[in-house]
Design a protein around this motif. Structure first.
Motif, PDB file in Angstrom:
ATOM      1  N   ALA A  70       0.811  -1.217   0.000  1.00 55.52           N
ATOM      2  CA  ALA A  70       0.000   0.000   0.000  1.00 55.52           C
ATOM      3  C   ALA A  70       0.847   1.271   0.000  1.00 55.52           C
ATOM      4  O   ALA A  70       0.538   2.228  -0.724  1.00 55.52           O
ATOM      5  CB  ALA A  70      -0.938  -0.002   1.203  1.00 55.52           C
ATOM      6  N   LEU A  71       1.897   1.309   0.803  1.00 54.11           N
ATOM      7  CA  LEU A  71       2.672   2.547   0.948  1.00 54.11           C
ATOM      8  C   LEU A  71       3.298   3.014  -0.365  1.00 54.11           C
ATOM      9  O   LEU A  71       3.248   4.222  -0.661  1.00 54.11           O
ATOM     10  CB  LEU A  71       3.733   2.367   2.039  1.00 54.11           C
ATOM     11  N   PRO A  72       3.896   2.144  -1.182  1.00 59.01           N
ATOM     12  CA  PRO A  72       4.416   2.653  -2.468  1.00 59.01           C
ATOM     13  C   PRO A  72       3.330   3.215  -3.370  1.00 59.01           C
ATOM     14  O   PRO A  72       3.557   4.191  -4.092  1.00 59.01           O
ATOM     15  CB  PRO A  72       5.067   1.404  -3.085  1.00 59.01           C
ATOM     16  N   ARG A  73       2.142   2.625  -3.346  1.00 56.98           N
ATOM     17  CA  ARG A  73       1.053   3.135  -4.174  1.00 56.98           C
ATOM     18  C   ARG A  73       0.576   4.496  -3.657  1.00 56.98           C
ATOM     19  O   ARG A  73       0.216   5.380  -4.440  1.00 56.98           O
ATOM     20  CB  ARG A  73      -0.100   2.136  -4.182  1.00 56.98           C
ATOM     21  N   ILE A  74       0.514   4.642  -2.339  1.00 59.13           N
ATOM     22  CA  ILE A  74       0.132   5.932  -1.757  1.00 59.13           C
ATOM     23  C   ILE A  74       1.154   6.997  -2.135  1.00 59.13           C
ATOM     24  O   ILE A  74       0.810   8.129  -2.482  1.00 59.13           O
ATOM     25  CB  ILE A  74      -0.012   5.806  -0.237  1.00 59.13           C
ATOM     26  N   GLU A  75       2.434   6.642  -2.072  1.00 58.60           N
ATOM     27  CA  GLU A  75       3.495   7.586  -2.419  1.00 58.60           C
ATOM     28  C   GLU A  75       3.420   7.991  -3.890  1.00 58.60           C
ATOM     29  O   GLU A  75       3.697   9.149  -4.242  1.00 58.60           O
ATOM     30  CB  GLU A  75       4.857   6.952  -2.123  1.00 58.60           C
ATOM     31  N   ALA A  76       3.017   7.060  -4.749  1.00 56.22           N
ATOM     32  CA  ALA A  76       2.978   7.342  -6.191  1.00 56.22           C
ATOM     33  C   ALA A  76       1.665   7.955  -6.642  1.00 56.22           C
ATOM     34  O   ALA A  76       1.520   8.296  -7.829  1.00 56.22           O
ATOM     35  CB  ALA A  76       3.234   6.038  -6.963  1.00 56.22           C
ATOM     36  N   CYS A 123     -10.528   2.906   4.265  1.00 48.91           N
ATOM     37  CA  CYS A 123     -10.383   3.979   5.259  1.00 48.91           C
ATOM     38  C   CYS A 123      -8.913   4.264   5.547  1.00 48.91           C
ATOM     39  O   CYS A 123      -8.497   5.428   5.645  1.00 48.91           O
ATOM     40  CB  CYS A 123     -11.105   3.588   6.549  1.00 48.91           C
ATOM     41  N   GLU A 124      -8.117   3.220   5.697  1.00 48.63           N
ATOM     42  CA  GLU A 124      -6.697   3.402   5.989  1.00 48.63           C
ATOM     43  C   GLU A 124      -5.992   4.113   4.850  1.00 48.63           C
ATOM     44  O   GLU A 124      -5.217   5.057   5.073  1.00 48.63           O
ATOM     45  CB  GLU A 124      -6.043   2.038   6.235  1.00 48.63           C
ATOM     46  N   ILE A 125      -6.247   3.695   3.626  1.00 51.25           N
ATOM     47  CA  ILE A 125      -5.570   4.293   2.477  1.00 51.25           C
ATOM     48  C   ILE A 125      -6.015   5.734   2.267  1.00 51.25           C
ATOM     49  O   ILE A 125      -5.186   6.625   2.017  1.00 51.25           O
ATOM     50  CB  ILE A 125      -5.830   3.433   1.222  1.00 51.25           C
ATOM     51  N   VAL A 126      -7.307   6.003   2.393  1.00 48.04           N
ATOM     52  CA  VAL A 126      -7.783   7.385   2.214  1.00 48.04           C
ATOM     53  C   VAL A 126      -7.225   8.288   3.312  1.00 48.04           C
ATOM     54  O   VAL A 126      -6.807   9.418   3.050  1.00 48.04           O
ATOM     55  CB  VAL A 126      -9.326   7.424   2.197  1.00 48.04           C
ATOM     56  N   ALA A 127      -7.199   7.802   4.552  1.00 43.18           N
ATOM     57  CA  ALA A 127      -6.642   8.606   5.647  1.00 43.18           C
ATOM     58  C   ALA A 127      -5.171   8.932   5.387  1.00 43.18           C
ATOM     59  O   ALA A 127      -4.724  10.065   5.613  1.00 43.18           O
ATOM     60  CB  ALA A 127      -6.804   7.869   6.972  1.00 43.18           C
ATOM     61  N   GLN A 128      -4.406   7.961   4.898  1.00 41.30           N
ATOM     62  CA  GLN A 128      -3.001   8.212   4.603  1.00 41.30           C
ATOM     63  C   GLN A 128      -2.840   9.187   3.440  1.00 41.30           C
ATOM     64  O   GLN A 128      -1.928  10.028   3.446  1.00 41.30           O
ATOM     65  CB  GLN A 128      -2.300   6.887   4.285  1.00 41.30           C
ATOM     66  N   LEU A 129      -3.725   9.110   2.444  1.00 39.63           N
ATOM     67  CA  LEU A 129      -3.673  10.065   1.338  1.00 39.63           C
ATOM     68  C   LEU A 129      -3.998  11.478   1.812  1.00 39.63           C
ATOM     69  O   LEU A 129      -3.400  12.456   1.347  1.00 39.63           O
ATOM     70  CB  LEU A 129      -4.649   9.639   0.235  1.00 39.63           C
ATOM     71  N   VAL A 130      -4.950  11.598   2.741  1.00 33.81           N
ATOM     72  CA  VAL A 130      -5.281  12.913   3.294  1.00 33.81           C
ATOM     73  C   VAL A 130      -4.100  13.474   4.073  1.00 33.81           C
ATOM     74  O   VAL A 130      -3.732  14.651   3.937  1.00 33.81           O
ATOM     75  CB  VAL A 130      -6.533  12.813   4.195  1.00 33.81           C
TER      76      VAL A 130
END
Length: 365
Positions: A70-76, A123-130
């Protein structure tokens, strides 16, 4: 046999063979109490994807399996902030990819728990994107949504079964949801109690509308943000299937009823009717180009549903990846424990004496 003979010559060979066989047998036989080295999963083993694993297994799943994907996708993630629909679609695809890669044993199985775990990842991914400033959302809005057990994120498995094609004359453009209706005629507006909804509660009187579980969104047709508000409304309608949504043009309300008289000063109006048909006390009015905030939407939706959304102070503030999933898991366990505790215990029926049950009453032959 003397010990010196045992350790030399033929005895040494025999001893070495015995020791070697014992070591081989010990290596093949797992120690009692040790767990097999399997891939961490949020599902309890052997549950058929219907029971959640223990907290330690979920922690290992988050750290060893989910975070590296998940983290590399959030970063990209690089969708422009002003392209809201494109961002929603991209988030849905990301969650789907992470889910399928991290729950390989259950990715083809749909259960109540699998839909809930999909929501946890969303929820976790959206919160990290925010937190990373990559999507134009307020963290408190995301946390409130995720704290609501009935909330289903856009694109979640619960939305995927195909629906019957709606009547195009009664739906909102591309939204296509049977729970959203466009009202234009005087009869349609009167049927939902338009005047009562837009007037609100007068002097505290519990005004009742002809309908219940309703949210009314009236807007100036000249408003430039109409399309975006319709998109937001479609997402909210998908997350609240028990609520009916009505779209109304303020030009139609003025033509049929002469209200509002100050049409040029109003951009939009939010009103609602609760489960018992009582009207929301004071309609929420917009007078600028900005559309309703998520807090304002949830206020009227919560009133229509008959419950209030939790405040942000009751929700965990995520500091690192996985905090939100862990909190949602703890809330799930708390709800389950409350339900089990609330079940009334079966009262044992008092046993009757043996004689009354027929035992010992028969005469010996």
């Amino acid at each position: 046999m003397p010990i010196n003979l045992l350790l030399s010559g033929r005895g040494a060979v025999i001893l070495a063979s015995v020791v070697g066989a014992w070591k081989l047998r010990r290596a093949k036989k797992p120690r009692s109490g040790t767990k097999p080295n399997t891939r961490p999963s949020p599902f309890a083993p052997g549950s058929g994807c219907t029971q959640v694993a223990d907290a330690d297994s979920v922690d290992r799943w988050l750290a060893q399996v989910v975070a590296p994907r998940a983290l590399p996708r959030i970063e990209a993630f690089a969708v422009p902030l002003n392209e809201h629909q494109r961002a929603r679609d991209a988030v849905g695809r990301m969650v789907e990819q992470v889910y399928r890669e991290t729950v390989t044993e259950c990715r083809a199985v749909e259960t109540t728990l699998s839909r809930e775990i999909w929501k946890w990842l969303w929820c976790e991914i959206v919160a990290q994107l925010v937190l990373a400033g990559k999507v134009d959302e307020e963290l408190d809005d995301v946390l409130r949504l995720c704290a609501d057990p009935s909330f289903q994120p856009p694109g979640s498995p619960s939305e995927r079964p195909p629906e019957a094609p709606p009547n195009p004359s009664s739906t909102v453009g591309s939204v296509g949801r049977p729970s959203i209706r466009v009202l234009r005629s005087r009869e349609e507006l009167s049927a939902v109690g338009l005047l009562r909804l837009m007037e609100g509660t007068v002097a505290g009187a519990p005004i009742r509308a002809p309908v219940s579980h309703l949210v009314l969104f009236a807007f100036d047709p000249r408003w430039r943000a109409v399309a975006q508000s319709r998109t937001d409304l479609g997402q909210l309608a998908a997350a609240n299937p028990g609520v009916s949504f009505a779209l109304v043009s303020l030009a139609d309300t003025r033509r049929h009823f002469g209200k509002p008289t100050t049409l040029g000063e109003l951009t939009w109006v939010l009103a609602a009717a609760g489960p018992d048909g009582r009207v929301f006390p004071t309609p929420i009015v917009g007078r600028t180009e900005a559309g309703p905030s998520m807090d304002q939407w949830r206020t009227v939706i919560g009133y229509a549903r008959g419950k209030k959304a939790p405040g942000p102070s009751k929700i965990v503030r995520p500091r690192q990846f996985g905090d939100l999933v862990r909190w949602m898991l703890s809330q799930r366990r708390s709800r389950t424990a409350t339900v089990v505790k609330a079940r009334p215990a079966r009262t044992a029926r008092p046993k009757r004496p043996l004689a009354r049950r027929g035992f010992g009453s028969r005469r010996p032959r």
